[in-house]
Design an enzyme around this catalytic site. Structure first.
Site, PDB file in Angstrom:
ATOM      1  N   SER A 423       4.553  -5.438   6.745  1.00 25.39           N
ATOM      2  CA  SER A 423       5.571  -4.780   7.555  1.00 25.39           C
ATOM      3  C   SER A 423       4.993  -3.599   8.315  1.00 25.39           C
ATOM      4  CB  SER A 423       6.736  -4.334   6.677  1.00 25.39           C
ATOM      5  OG  SER A 423       6.260  -3.591   5.587  1.00 25.39           O
ATOM      6  N   HIS A 444       6.096 -11.255   9.898  1.00 23.98           N
ATOM      7  CA  HIS A 444       6.838 -10.243   9.142  1.00 23.98           C
ATOM      8  C   HIS A 444       8.230 -10.783   8.834  1.00 23.98           C
ATOM      9  CE1 HIS A 444       8.868  -6.019   9.072  1.00 23.98           C
ATOM     10  NE2 HIS A 444       8.690  -6.504   7.869  1.00 23.98           N
ATOM     11  N   GLU A 456       9.242 -11.296  12.644  1.00 21.97           N
ATOM     12  CA  GLU A 456       8.422 -10.713  13.711  1.00 21.97           C
ATOM     13  C   GLU A 456       7.071 -11.437  13.679  1.00 21.97           C
ATOM     14  OE1 GLU A 456       9.585  -6.095  14.586  1.00 21.97           O
ATOM     15  OE2 GLU A 456       8.485  -6.448  12.745  1.00 21.97           O
ATOM     16  N   ASN A 494      10.520  -1.801  12.246  1.00 21.00           N
ATOM     17  CA  ASN A 494      10.357  -0.658  11.348  1.00 21.00           C
ATOM     18  C   ASN A 494       9.941   0.599  12.094  1.00 21.00           C
ATOM     19  OD1 ASN A 494      11.163  -2.024   9.131  1.00 21.00           O
ATOM     20  ND2 ASN A 494       9.121  -2.352   8.269  1.00 21.00           N
TER      21      ASN A 494
END
Ligand code: T1G
Length: 720
Positions: A423, A444, A456, A494
């Site tokens: 991540s 991800h 992702e 994130n």
């Protein structure tokens, strides 16, 4: 024999032994565009006029029956550049009035306007794996071709409400039980439907007109309770959304007004919805999701490797979830971990999760057995030379991930796609350890990986287009949305979440409470408040990142004091039973007076003056922090489009689809307004609120992210 009249190419008619077969052919999904509507209209006239034709069947060519109105046309309506859908009332009435039987034959997905056309036929048949539904509410609208008037006449008011409010399609077997279709066809659909049409013609008329039926409509006495239950369902399951409530108003008219008046009521409600903000946002979200597949350097000719088998390294929460996602999609999985103990624990969790699915009626025990049979737990890399894809999902630690990458270089086939589920970490460093950077990328996944739709796809410096194209295909096969992003710390989702989360924490330090902030966010439409999210993910995760990366160490930077204090007390969130909230067995967050006392103690010793906050200020400070970082990510080229960011936030972070995602929401607020607030926060709070240059530029030029998306962009060069 073809009809001797000119047909539009989208609709053709062929007569087979006195039964006309009307075929709709408007790829990819036979949407009801003007050509289809005109063609259908002509075909109905011809069938009616030709005395040698005894019956007719309508089928869709290609992968599906009509999947609905053309959403491009709806988008134009929503934005006021067109005033209406193609006129359907007259055509549907002429279909019902045909003096010979009209059979609708469905396969694939008969959705929206497709099902509405079907309901104006005298009979409906379908293949077993066909699905039918009224998904309009998912686009912020309601059925607009008399579906709200015909559906309750066929399936009853309760079932019609359930279908229209949820927007979920029903399977052919359920449709048969509900009275929506008359027969399931085995074998070739057109052949079976033609035979069925002949059988009905043999029985003789009159043929059933849905609009004349009332036997399944509720009595006046029974109606109020059914409608009240329907509205309660809409409010509970489709929170904040207008269309699911509005559709009940239109359905109500089916039971209280004559058919034609009910259709007028439907039209009013439809127009109100299509002109509203939620329709604009949801239609944007529909196309944004499909647009993610458009990636520079990838064309229809880019080779895509077939992925039927997967090796997964790490049987923890992520690895186990990914294994389930792959097994659910029919792939065979080799799941490896360092020790038998870790592997047994991982498999036990997988079994427990499947048990929950059985308990909830999602899977049958047989389906679970089949899926579990596809997952082969093992220590070591035996057989990894045969798999098409490896997903490494070990602990988030660069040294460990590099070590695994290097081992995979020996174990995996040269053309195997190697993915790391990270991540935050740098894909290029991991790829260097695997020594095959062209076939390496980041995947991800979001927890729980068997449920969350977002993946992702992180493109490294040397990742090949073939690898990215294969990853997109894998995401699709898993029923997920793959969004290609660039390689920067936190990638897109994130990276944006951190400023948002920290701003929420500063608000709490400044005088709000965690539950007040979370309440403002859920009232805004977020699926969960950020403090509840942090407790679920683990408050210690960001704490460790803060320590490792020495974040907030620059002079003048405001440190998150309360989060640190919570972690020092071991309050890591749900896993320790306490975090920002406290938790009982039901895992519901409960405000904790100890946290309130801690907040007051920590902030008073830091000399912070506390005050009260209104919800709108909370929203501006949190959501604008998200948007400002989003503008930066976009400007730096780590996201291809603003719309990709919207998809990431809707599918991975619980941002309300009916607001279109954070960037679309910013456009709707007005970038000038957003920029001015961000600038004011910058003056008040300093550097962390520095306006993103792109936000400033677009605001100054009076532009939107949406307009900017129309120009193509490339992914940025990866991080150094
Ligand atoms: N209109 C225009 N384009 C559509 C479309 C539609 N209805 N449905 C799909 N597409 C395009 C999509 O953009 C993509 O294009 C390609 O088809 C393949 O889609 C009067 C008001 C049918 C289950 O809401 O649910 O009827 O990106 O990638 O996974 O009351 O698409 O390739 O260029 O999604 O196989 C109601 C929406 C409309 C159905 C196929 N109907 N579509 O899924 O492929 S409102 C819907 C879907 C209405 C009436 C009203 C899915 C699908 P491109 P895809 P898929």
């Amino acid at each position: 024999m073809m009809f001797p009249v000119p047909q539009t190419p989208a609709v053709s008619v062929a007569v087979h032994d006195q039964v006309a077969l009307i075929t709709i052919d408007n790829p990819p999904v036979n949407a009801l565009g003007p050509e289809v509507v005109n063609g259908l209209s002509k075909a109905i006239d011809e069938v009616g006029r030709d005395p040698s034709v005894r019956a007719a069947v309508i089928v869709g060519a290609g992968r599906t029956f009509i999947a609905g109105a053309d959403i491009k046309g709806l988008e134009q309506m929503a934005w006021g550049s067109s005033t209406g859908l193609p006129e359907m009332h007259d055509i549907l009435q002429r279909m019902e009035d045909l003096p010979k039987p009209l059979v609708i034959a469905m396969h694939g997905t008969a959705l929206g306007g497709g099902l509405e056309v079907a309901m104006a036929g005298h009979y409906r048949v379908a293949v077993l794996d066909a699905q039918m539904g009224q998904p309009e509410v998912n686009l912020g609208i309601i059925p607009g071709a008399e579906g709200t008037q015909r559906l309750p006449r066929l399936v009853g008011m309760e079932k019609a409400i359930e279908m229209c409010v949820s927007g979920k399609p029903v399977k052919a077997s359920d449709a048969l039980a509900a009275g929506l279709i008359d027969r399931i066809i085995e074998g070739d659909l057109a052949t079976g439907a033609l035979a069925f049409a002949r059988e009905m013609a043999g029985r003789g008329g009159p043929y059933p007109k849905t609009r004349d039926r009332s036997d399944r409509l509720p009595s006046r006495d029974g109606l109020p309770a059914i409608l009240a239950a329907g509205r309660a369902l809409a409010t509970k399951t489709r929170r904040h959304m207008e269309a699911p409530l509005a559709v009940v108003d239109a359905l109500e008219a089916a039971a209280t007004l004559p058919f034609d008046d009910g259709c007028l009521k439907e039209r009013d409600v439809f127009m109100r919805c299509v002109n509203g903000d939620q329709a604009k946002a949801l239609i944007h979200a529909f196309f944004a999701e499909r647009g993610t597949a458009r990636v520079p350097g990838i064309t229809k000719d880019t080779p895509v490797a077939k992925v039927a088998s997967v090796g997964i390294v790490g049987a923890g929460t992520m690895g186990g979830g990914i294994a389930m996602a792959c097994a659910n999609a029919g792939m065979t999985v080799r799941l490896t971990d360092a020790t038998t103990k870790a592997l047994d624990a991982g498999m036990a969790t997988i079994k427990k999760n499947y048990d929950v699915s059985v308990a909830r009626g999602r899977f049958t025990p047989a389906m679970v057995e089949e899926r579990l049979g596809r997952i082969r737990p093992q220590v070591g890399y035996e057989g990894f030379g045969d798999v098409d894809l490896v997903v490494e999902a070990v602990f988030e630690n660069l040294a460990l991930k590099k070590q695994v990458a290097s081992a995979l270089n020996d174990a995996a086939r040269l053309d195997c796609l190697l993915a790391t589920n990270t991540s935050t970490l740098n894909i290029d460093e991991i790829a260097a350890a695997a020594k095959r950077p062209a076939t390496m990328l980041g995947l991800h996944f979001f927890s729980p990986a068997n449920v969350m739709r977002l993946v992702e796809i992180v493109r490294g410096a040397a990742t090949s287009s073939e690898s990215v194209a294969t990853a997109l295909a894998v995401a699709k096969k898993l029923g997920k949305v793959g969004v290609v992003v660039g390689n920067c710390p936190g990638f897109v989702g994130n990276r944006m979440m951190f400023p948002y989360m920290y701003e929420a924490q500063f608000l709490v330090e400044d005088g709000a409470t965690p539950e007040q902030v979370d309440r403002a966010l859920t009232d805004f439409g977020m699926a969960m408040g950020i403090f509840a999210v942090d407790d679920m993910a683990g408050v210690d995760i960001a704490w460790r990142v803060r320590q490792e990366l020495k974040q907030f160490s620059e002079p003048g930077a405001r440190k998150p004091l309360v989060a640190d204090a919570l972690c020092e007390l071991g309050r890591f969130g749900q896993k320790t039973g306490k975090g920002w909230y406290k938790y009982g067995d039901d895992r519901k967050p409960m405000p904790d007076p100890e946290v309130q006392a801690l907040i007051e103690r920590v902030t008073s010793s830091a000399g912070i003056t506390r005050r009260t906050f209104q919800a709108n200020e909370i929203i501006e400070r949190t959501i604008y922090a998200l948007i400002n970082e989003g503008a930066r990510v976009l400007d730096e080229g780590f996201a291809l489009r603003a719309a990709d960011i919207d998809v990431i936030y809707i599918t991975g972070y619980g941002f309300p689809a009916w607001r279109g995602g954070p960037m679309f929401y910013a456009d709707r607020v007005g970038l000038k307004t957003v920029y001015e607030r961000v600038s004011a926060f910058h003056r008040e709070f300093g550097d962390r609120w520095t306006p993103a240059p792109l936000l400033e530029r677009l605001a100054r030029e009076g532009k939107t992210f949406q307009a900017m998306d129309r120009g193509a962009s490339e992914l940025a060069a990866p991080r150094a």
